[in-house]
Design a protein around this motif. Structure first.
Motif, PDB file in Angstrom:
ATOM      1  N   THR A  12      32.717  31.991  40.306  1.00 25.59           N
ATOM      2  CA  THR A  12      33.658  32.144  41.422  1.00 25.59           C
ATOM      3  C   THR A  12      35.066  31.852  40.930  1.00 25.59           C
ATOM      4  OG1 THR A  12      34.194  31.378  43.664  1.00 25.59           O
ATOM      5  CG2 THR A  12      33.305  29.729  42.161  1.00 25.59           C
ATOM      6  N   THR A  14      39.674  32.575  41.839  1.00 27.59           N
ATOM      7  CA  THR A  14      40.753  33.265  42.547  1.00 27.59           C
ATOM      8  C   THR A  14      41.018  34.603  41.853  1.00 27.59           C
ATOM      9  OG1 THR A  14      41.723  31.133  43.044  1.00 27.59           O
ATOM     10  CG2 THR A  14      43.180  33.034  43.228  1.00 27.59           C
ATOM     11  N   ILE A  15      41.205  35.667  42.628  1.00 27.00           N
ATOM     12  CA  ILE A  15      41.528  36.948  42.000  1.00 27.00           C
ATOM     13  C   ILE A  15      42.836  37.556  42.498  1.00 27.00           C
ATOM     14  CG2 ILE A  15      39.299  37.733  41.095  1.00 27.00           C
ATOM     15  CD1 ILE A  15      38.835  39.184  43.751  1.00 27.00           C
ATOM     16  N   CYS A  16      43.412  37.022  43.564  1.00 27.75           N
ATOM     17  CA  CYS A  16      44.705  37.553  44.027  1.00 27.75           C
ATOM     18  C   CYS A  16      45.387  36.502  44.894  1.00 27.75           C
ATOM     19  CB  CYS A  16      44.468  38.832  44.826  1.00 27.75           C
ATOM     20  SG  CYS A  16      45.988  39.678  45.298  1.00 27.75           S
ATOM     21  N   THR A  22      39.326  35.967  46.672  1.00 29.69           N
ATOM     22  CA  THR A  22      38.433  35.243  45.785  1.00 29.69           C
ATOM     23  C   THR A  22      37.199  36.105  45.529  1.00 29.69           C
ATOM     24  OG1 THR A  22      37.252  33.131  45.510  1.00 29.69           O
ATOM     25  CG2 THR A  22      37.279  34.035  47.725  1.00 29.69           C
ATOM     26  N   TYR A  23      36.261  35.587  44.735  1.00 28.13           N
ATOM     27  CA  TYR A  23      35.009  36.314  44.506  1.00 28.13           C
ATOM     28  C   TYR A  23      33.884  35.322  44.294  1.00 28.13           C
ATOM     29  CZ  TYR A  23      34.567  35.046  39.619  1.00 28.13           C
ATOM     30  OH  TYR A  23      34.375  34.318  38.466  1.00 28.13           O
ATOM     31  N   SER A  25      29.940  35.855  42.315  1.00 27.46           N
ATOM     32  CA  SER A  25      29.020  36.815  41.697  1.00 27.46           C
ATOM     33  C   SER A  25      27.595  36.309  41.870  1.00 27.46           C
ATOM     34  CB  SER A  25      29.336  36.995  40.215  1.00 27.46           C
ATOM     35  OG  SER A  25      30.444  37.851  40.069  1.00 27.46           O
ATOM     36  N   MET A 111      33.810  40.644  46.257  1.00 29.35           N
ATOM     37  CA  MET A 111      35.247  40.360  46.346  1.00 29.35           C
ATOM     38  C   MET A 111      35.559  40.114  47.817  1.00 29.35           C
ATOM     39  SD  MET A 111      36.376  43.321  43.708  1.00 29.35           S
ATOM     40  CE  MET A 111      38.108  43.082  43.797  1.00 29.35           C
TER      41      MET A 111
END
Ligand SMILES: Cc1cc2nc3c(=O)[nH]c(=O)nc-3n(C[C@H](O)[C@H](O)[C@H](O)COP(=O)(O)O)c2cc1C
Length: 161
Positions: A12, A14-16, A22-23, A25, A111
């Protein structure tokens, strides 16, 4: 929501920043996978030293067989924007709405947009600053759980005069 569940997730992050995203998997064979896919929402509950046993247990037992909230004495708290509950014992709970599922391979990446962050009031200081360092967060590395250890410096310290 007909059923709520807890699973431990290491993949997991932060993606933006804007929009806040967040994400997580997850392997499709997990019981939680379909729950999240059907509801398209989840909560990330940050975990602590006090919760390390529950963290491990929720990562080896399946919600298909046991009620992990009940067995680990975790308290469900109503979320503001999603139907699934928060874990009251967690200092920071992040309510998320799935925007896209990427089938990467062993894991599918959910996502998600961050809808809100619920932070425990007891960690705010007298100036209203949230003191994350007081939460006793834990991390997972190479099969082991660790506390976070020492502070090595502030953002930008390497170029500060
Ligand atoms: C420390 C730790 C980290 C884990 N990280 C992940 C992960 O990132 N993705 C995943 O699919 N499973 C991960 N797991 C495994 C699931 O948490 C585990 O299979 C769990 O029993 C699934 O629960 P469920 O069947 O109720 O969905 C992790 C387990 C542990 C103990």
């Amino acid at each position: 929501m007909k059923h709520s569940n807890v699973l431990t997730v290491a993949w997991t992050g932060t993606i933006c920043t804007d929009p806040a995203m967040t994400y997580i998997s997850i392997r499709p064979e997990r019981y939680s996978y379909n729950l999240i896919k059907e509801n398209m929402e989840f909560v990330i509950n940050l975990t602590t030293k006090d919760l390390v046993r529950a963290t491990d247990w929720c990562g080896v037992k399946s919600g298909a067989e046991v009620d992990k909230f009940k067995e680990m004495g975790l308290t469900k708290e109503k979320a503001e924007h999603v139907k699934c509950p928060l874990i009251k014992e967690s200092p920071v709970c992040i309510e998320c709405k799935v925007t896209e599922i990427k089938e990467l391979g062993s894991h599918h990446m959910f996502m998600a947009e961050v809808l809100s962050i619920d932070a425990d009031e007891k960690y705010f200081d007298e100036n209203g600053k949230f003191c994350l360092e007081k939460c006793d967060l834990i991390t997972y590395s190479h099969g082991q759980y660790y506390t976070l250890g020492e502070n090595l410096g502030k953002f930008g310290f390497s170029v500060k005069k």
